[in-house]
Motif scaffolding. Structure first.
Motif: not given
Length: 181
Positions: A1-8, A33-39
């Protein structure tokens, strides 16, 4: 599981902006609520709270199947396709909506486009080729699609004309259960 690249990230946000517009900010900057992120994990984009992400670091990548809400996946050519699992988030922040009559629910859930004869209501000033969330008349989200005509053009259309091109619906779980994972 990794962060998305700029293009993604750009591909995901462009697709989401087509459906929720400026409300995209509410997915990223959450107040309540809590912070959310995309992976990204195995070509699928997940939306999850940060505490859940911290728990996932203790699981080895080959053993991790899913985490959070799957928003969609990238094809082999690099295009992003929204999945039906993000319907709850799309419905919450949708800018344009379409309601279909009870007679049109089953054809839509079988994967057909929405015809004018099945149209109950549509958000005013909906442009052509805009992402919309499809509801039944009881405000239950059934899926999402792209408008074939603007709101003004739908009034002049005959009853067999297509209003919304089908993208995904909740019936996909039953139709594609053998190919989902």
């Amino acid at each position: 599981m990794r962060p998305l690249t700029e293009e993604e990230t750009k591909a995901v946000f462009e697709k989401l902006a087509n459906y929720i517009g400026k409300n995209l900010v509410h997915l990223i900057d959450r107040d309540e609520d809590d912070a959310y992120c995309f992976r990204l994990h195995k070509d699928r984009v997940y939306y999850l709270p940060l505490p859940m992400l911290h728990y996932a670091t203790s699981v080895a990548r080959p053993n991790l199947i899913s985490l959070g809400t799957c928003f969609g996946k990238f094809s082999k050519t690099g295009k992003f396709k929204l999945g039906i699992t993000c319907l709850d988030w799309l419905a919450k922040y949708a800018k344009y909506k379409v309601w279909i009559k009870p007679s049109g629910e089953l054809p839509f859930l079988y994967g057909n486009h929405v015809a004018k004869a099945h149209l109950g209501r549509i958000t005013e000033d909906t442009p052509e080729h805009q992402g919309v969330v499809v509801y039944n008349m009881a405000d239950v989200p059934l899926g999402f699609g792209v408008t074939a005509r603007s709101t003004i053009d739908t009034r002049k259309l005959d009853p067999t004309g297509i209003i919304v091109f089908h993208q995904a619906d909740v019936g996909e779980f039953l139709r594609d259960e053998d190919t989902m994972f």
